[in-house]
Motif scaffolding. Structure first.
Motif, PDB file in Angstrom:
ATOM      1  N   ILE A 113      -9.020  -4.867  -2.445  1.00 14.80           N
ATOM      2  CA  ILE A 113      -9.443  -4.965  -1.040  1.00 14.80           C
ATOM      3  C   ILE A 113     -10.859  -4.423  -0.826  1.00 14.80           C
ATOM      4  CG2 ILE A 113      -7.064  -4.860  -0.191  1.00 14.80           C
ATOM      5  CD1 ILE A 113      -7.655  -1.926   0.620  1.00 14.80           C
ATOM      6  N   ALA A 114     -11.610  -4.240  -1.922  1.00 15.83           N
ATOM      7  CA  ALA A 114     -12.994  -3.770  -1.843  1.00 15.83           C
ATOM      8  C   ALA A 114     -13.101  -2.433  -1.118  1.00 15.83           C
ATOM      9  CB  ALA A 114     -13.886  -4.814  -1.172  1.00 15.83           C
ATOM     10  N   ALA A 115     -12.292  -1.489  -1.555  1.00 20.32           N
ATOM     11  CA  ALA A 115     -12.318  -0.136  -1.001  1.00 20.32           C
ATOM     12  C   ALA A 115     -12.414   0.855  -2.150  1.00 20.32           C
ATOM     13  CB  ALA A 115     -11.070   0.131  -0.162  1.00 20.32           C
ATOM     14  N   ASP A 116     -12.551   2.119  -1.827  1.00 18.45           N
ATOM     15  CA  ASP A 116     -12.567   3.177  -2.825  1.00 18.45           C
ATOM     16  C   ASP A 116     -11.162   3.765  -2.915  1.00 18.45           C
ATOM     17  OD1 ASP A 116     -12.980   6.266  -3.559  1.00 18.45           O
ATOM     18  OD2 ASP A 116     -14.664   5.102  -4.340  1.00 18.45           O
ATOM     19  N   PRO A 117     -10.699   4.128  -4.111  1.00 18.89           N
ATOM     20  CA  PRO A 117      -9.338   4.682  -4.231  1.00 18.89           C
ATOM     21  C   PRO A 117      -9.077   5.875  -3.326  1.00 18.89           C
ATOM     22  CG  PRO A 117     -10.199   4.156  -6.398  1.00 18.89           C
ATOM     23  CD  PRO A 117     -11.334   3.961  -5.426  1.00 18.89           C
ATOM     24  N   THR A 118     -10.103   6.689  -3.070  1.00 14.76           N
ATOM     25  CA  THR A 118      -9.899   7.867  -2.226  1.00 14.76           C
ATOM     26  C   THR A 118      -9.586   7.500  -0.784  1.00 14.76           C
ATOM     27  OG1 THR A 118     -12.272   8.005  -1.743  1.00 14.76           O
ATOM     28  CG2 THR A 118     -11.472   9.254  -3.636  1.00 14.76           C
ATOM     29  N   GLN A 119      -9.824   6.259  -0.404  1.00 18.34           N
ATOM     30  CA  GLN A 119      -9.575   5.822   0.969  1.00 18.34           C
ATOM     31  C   GLN A 119      -8.127   5.381   1.194  1.00 18.34           C
ATOM     32  OE1 GLN A 119     -13.273   3.149   0.475  1.00 18.34           O
ATOM     33  NE2 GLN A 119     -13.121   3.385   2.684  1.00 18.34           N
ATOM     34  N   VAL A 120      -7.356   5.212   0.120  1.00 16.75           N
ATOM     35  CA  VAL A 120      -6.001   4.657   0.201  1.00 16.75           C
ATOM     36  C   VAL A 120      -4.966   5.773   0.268  1.00 16.75           C
ATOM     37  CG1 VAL A 120      -4.283   3.190  -0.936  1.00 16.75           C
ATOM     38  CG2 VAL A 120      -6.728   2.605  -1.090  1.00 16.75           C
ATOM     39  N   ILE A 121      -4.179   5.784   1.350  1.00 13.45           N
ATOM     40  CA  ILE A 121      -3.081   6.741   1.522  1.00 13.45           C
ATOM     41  C   ILE A 121      -1.762   5.969   1.463  1.00 13.45           C
ATOM     42  CG2 ILE A 121      -2.038   8.472   3.033  1.00 13.45           C
ATOM     43  CD1 ILE A 121      -4.752   8.606   4.493  1.00 13.45           C
ATOM     44  N   PHE A 122      -0.889   6.328   0.560  1.00 17.36           N
ATOM     45  CA  PHE A 122       0.404   5.647   0.472  1.00 17.36           C
ATOM     46  C   PHE A 122       1.377   6.221   1.501  1.00 17.36           C
ATOM     47  CE2 PHE A 122      -1.083   4.782  -3.956  1.00 17.36           C
ATOM     48  CZ  PHE A 122      -1.142   3.392  -3.813  1.00 17.36           C
ATOM     49  N   VAL A 123       2.092   5.318   2.176  1.00 16.44           N
ATOM     50  CA  VAL A 123       3.081   5.684   3.194  1.00 16.44           C
ATOM     51  C   VAL A 123       4.346   4.874   2.949  1.00 16.44           C
ATOM     52  CG1 VAL A 123       1.335   6.340   4.899  1.00 16.44           C
ATOM     53  CG2 VAL A 123       2.133   3.978   4.809  1.00 16.44           C
ATOM     54  N   SER A 124       5.318   4.995   3.841  1.00 15.85           N
ATOM     55  CA  SER A 124       6.609   4.344   3.609  1.00 15.85           C
ATOM     56  C   SER A 124       6.635   2.881   4.039  1.00 15.85           C
ATOM     57  CB  SER A 124       7.715   5.101   4.342  1.00 15.85           C
ATOM     58  OG  SER A 124       7.516   5.010   5.753  1.00 15.85           O
ATOM     59  N   CYS A 125       5.738   2.466   4.955  1.00 16.45           N
ATOM     60  CA  CYS A 125       5.795   1.100   5.475  1.00 16.45           C
ATOM     61  C   CYS A 125       4.623   0.860   6.413  1.00 16.45           C
ATOM     62  CB  CYS A 125       7.112   0.855   6.224  1.00 16.45           C
ATOM     63  SG  CYS A 125       7.384   1.989   7.611  1.00 16.45           S
ATOM     64  N   GLY A 126       4.492  -0.379   6.870  1.00 18.85           N
ATOM     65  CA  GLY A 126       3.450  -0.705   7.826  1.00 18.85           C
ATOM     66  C   GLY A 126       3.614   0.028   9.141  1.00 18.85           C
ATOM     67  N   THR A 127       4.847   0.222   9.561  1.00 19.64           N
ATOM     68  CA  THR A 127       5.097   0.936  10.824  1.00 19.64           C
ATOM     69  C   THR A 127       4.577   2.364  10.759  1.00 19.64           C
ATOM     70  OG1 THR A 127       7.019  -0.415  11.404  1.00 19.64           O
ATOM     71  CG2 THR A 127       6.924   1.798  12.346  1.00 19.64           C
ATOM     72  N   GLU A 128       4.832   3.050   9.646  1.00 18.70           N
ATOM     73  CA  GLU A 128       4.309   4.412   9.515  1.00 18.70           C
ATOM     74  C   GLU A 128       2.786   4.410   9.466  1.00 18.70           C
ATOM     75  OE1 GLU A 128       4.064   8.254   6.574  1.00 18.70           O
ATOM     76  OE2 GLU A 128       5.623   6.770   6.123  1.00 18.70           O
ATOM     77  N   ALA A 129       2.213   3.432   8.778  1.00 20.52           N
ATOM     78  CA  ALA A 129       0.752   3.337   8.719  1.00 20.52           C
ATOM     79  C   ALA A 129       0.178   3.161  10.117  1.00 20.52           C
ATOM     80  CB  ALA A 129       0.339   2.174   7.818  1.00 20.52           C
ATOM     81  N   ASN A 130       0.787   2.298  10.918  1.00 24.96           N
ATOM     82  CA  ASN A 130       0.307   2.088  12.289  1.00 24.96           C
ATOM     83  C   ASN A 130       0.444   3.345  13.132  1.00 24.96           C
ATOM     84  OD1 ASN A 130      -0.339  -0.570  11.750  1.00 24.96           O
ATOM     85  ND2 ASN A 130       1.545  -1.403  12.599  1.00 24.96           N
ATOM     86  N   ALA A 131       1.597   3.989  13.047  1.00 22.64           N
ATOM     87  CA  ALA A 131       1.827   5.200  13.843  1.00 22.64           C
ATOM     88  C   ALA A 131       0.867   6.315  13.447  1.00 22.64           C
ATOM     89  CB  ALA A 131       3.272   5.664  13.684  1.00 22.64           C
ATOM     90  N   THR A 132       0.591   6.438  12.149  1.00 25.76           N
ATOM     91  CA  THR A 132      -0.339   7.459  11.678  1.00 25.76           C
ATOM     92  C   THR A 132      -1.747   7.178  12.175  1.00 25.76           C
ATOM     93  OG1 THR A 132       1.010   7.807   9.697  1.00 25.76           O
ATOM     94  CG2 THR A 132      -1.256   8.608   9.633  1.00 25.76           C
ATOM     95  N   ALA A 133      -2.145   5.909  12.083  1.00 26.39           N
ATOM     96  CA  ALA A 133      -3.492   5.536  12.524  1.00 26.39           C
ATOM     97  C   ALA A 133      -3.697   5.798  14.006  1.00 26.39           C
ATOM     98  CB  ALA A 133      -3.740   4.058  12.218  1.00 26.39           C
ATOM     99  N   LEU A 134      -2.665   5.576  14.806  1.00 24.64           N
ATOM    100  CA  LEU A 134      -2.793   5.721  16.255  1.00 24.64           C
ATOM    101  C   LEU A 134      -2.506   7.130  16.747  1.00 24.64           C
ATOM    102  CD1 LEU A 134      -1.100   2.395  17.421  1.00 24.64           C
ATOM    103  CD2 LEU A 134      -3.531   2.884  17.192  1.00 24.64           C
ATOM    104  N   GLY A 135      -1.721   7.876  16.011  1.00 21.30           N
ATOM    105  CA  GLY A 135      -1.260   9.166  16.518  1.00 21.30           C
ATOM    106  C   GLY A 135      -1.844  10.381  15.860  1.00 21.30           C
ATOM    107  N   SER A 136      -2.509  10.219  14.729  1.00 18.48           N
ATOM    108  CA  SER A 136      -3.035  11.392  14.032  1.00 18.48           C
ATOM    109  C   SER A 136      -4.262  11.946  14.747  1.00 18.48           C
ATOM    110  CB  SER A 136      -3.404  11.017  12.593  1.00 18.48           C
ATOM    111  OG  SER A 136      -4.337   9.948  12.600  1.00 18.48           O
TER     112      SER A 136
END
Length: 375
Positions: free
Chosen positions: A59-82
């Motif tokens: 995806i043309a990113a740096d490995p340090t930018q990638v955070i593994f989570v449990s699903c897309g829903t958690e990724a969305n909630a983290t992005a909006l709520g953190s």
């Protein structure tokens, strides 16, 4: 005689790719917690970090930018709520056609903005809604809609958001593995990804952050993922996720033939049943997605008739407890509630063939013709 099953619901979940299944089997046979310092733990850690590099490269990113989570829903909630910084505004601006995991994440802070009749978000609309929004407002617009396949102009939207000092989150779950995806070219601050939409396992996803953006973990209690997401990593799922992303990236050309088959199918249906409506037809769409209505025939009836023919499609989002009800996406596009209740989504994927769309067409038209005779 039972019909051979035909799966055309890839936007809900895709079958596991062989490459992902092989990677999963290899990883699940390993013993060790990726946070442990002994030999077994280091082997598990290597699987996770290799997968991180693999996905970042695709995806043309740096490995340090990638955070593994449990699903897309958690990724969305983290992005909006953190919490990103103490000066950040509490307001969230999201499009009215977002996935429920975005729309229902923090409704008390949220304001939605409209789309046009194709489900398309105008950067001008985003600019207008940002006029009175405080600096630091977070905006969320998905790259590809899960129901209609409509693609959004994320780089242009990013320009508007950044001009007003805001942050842009992009749900790219449906786009990954179906169209070329470059994190850098999207220019979003955060994107959400999920494994099971492109042939990886269910229960694993990722949140990708632009460099220099630091967020406070929503899940706490451990130092995993650079202290950005606590919890023991799903090593086997992560390894399989990376294998699926790499395989999908290498096979993007497969979707060109599927796109042709989808468009030919749409023309066939409209040619025989002129009142047929294809939603989002006048906007760029995912190559694998058709959202179509048979006026006067409920989606529930269509789903049952097609299921008897061994064909699996869906009505709206798969994240609605199995309910068949009018789509909020179509409603936001100005579609009449009665017509929206007649809509089906047909979504193909990595194991689909153009002939699968032909079989769907024949079955769908048979339902239509039976209803015409009955009427």
């Amino acid at each position: 005689m039972s019909k051979e099953p035909l799966y055309l619901d890839y936007n809900a979940t895709a079958p596991m790719r062989p490459e992902a299944l092989e990677a999963f089997r290899h990883a699940v046979e390993q013993t060790g917690n990726a946070s442990s310092v002994h030999t077994f733990g280091r082997a598990a850690r290597k699987l996770v970090e290799d997968a991180r590099r693999q996905i970042a490269r695709c995806i043309a990113a740096d490995p340090t930018q990638v955070i593994f989570v449990s699903c897309g829903t958690e990724a969305n909630a983290t992005a909006l709520g953190s919490v990103i910084n103490e000066q950040e505004a509490e307001k969230l601006l999201v499009s009215s056609v977002e996935h429920p995991s975005v729309l229902q994440a923090f409704p008390e802070k949220m304001q939605t903005f409209p789309v046009d009749s194709n489900g398309h978000v105008s950067p001008t609309t985003v600019r207008q809604y940002l006029e009175d929004a405080p600096k630091g407002t977070r905006v969320s617009v998905m790259l590809a809609n899960n129901e209609t396949g409509t693609l959004q102009p994320i780089p242009e939207i990013a320009d508007e958001v950044h001009a007003k000092g805001g942050l842009l989150h992009c749900d790219a779950v449906q786009a990954l593995g179906k169209i070329p995806l470059s994190f850098n070219e999207l220019e979003a601050d955060m994107i959400s990804l999920s494994a099971h939409k492109l042939g990886g396992p269910q229960g694993v996803g990722a949140l990708v952050l632009r460099k220099g953006l630091h967020l406070e973990a929503c899940l706490r209690g451990g130092g995993q993922e650079g202290r950005r997401r606590a919890g023991t990593e799903n090593v086997a799922g992560i390894a399989a996720f990376a294998a699926a992303v790499e395989a999908a990236t290498e096979e993007l050309s497969r979707f060109q033939s599927l796109e042709s088959a989808h468009r030919e199918m749409e023309e066939t249906l409209k040619g025989t049943a002129p009142e047929t409506i294809v939603f989002g037809a006048d906007s760029p769409r995912l190559p694998n997605t058709t959202c179509i209505a048979m006026p006067g025939v409920s989606a529930e009836l269509q789903l049952m008739a097609l299921d008897l023919e061994g064909i699996a499609v869906s009505s709206g989002s798969a994240c609605s407890s199995g309910k068949v009800e009018p789509s909020h996406v179509l409603t936001a596009m100005g579609v009449d509630e009665t017509l929206a209740a007649n809509a089906l989504r047909v979504s193909s994927g990595w194991a689909s063939k153009p002939s699968d769309l032909e079989r769907f067409s024949q079955a769908w038209l048979a339902v239509y013709q039976r209803q015409q005779r009955a009427a």
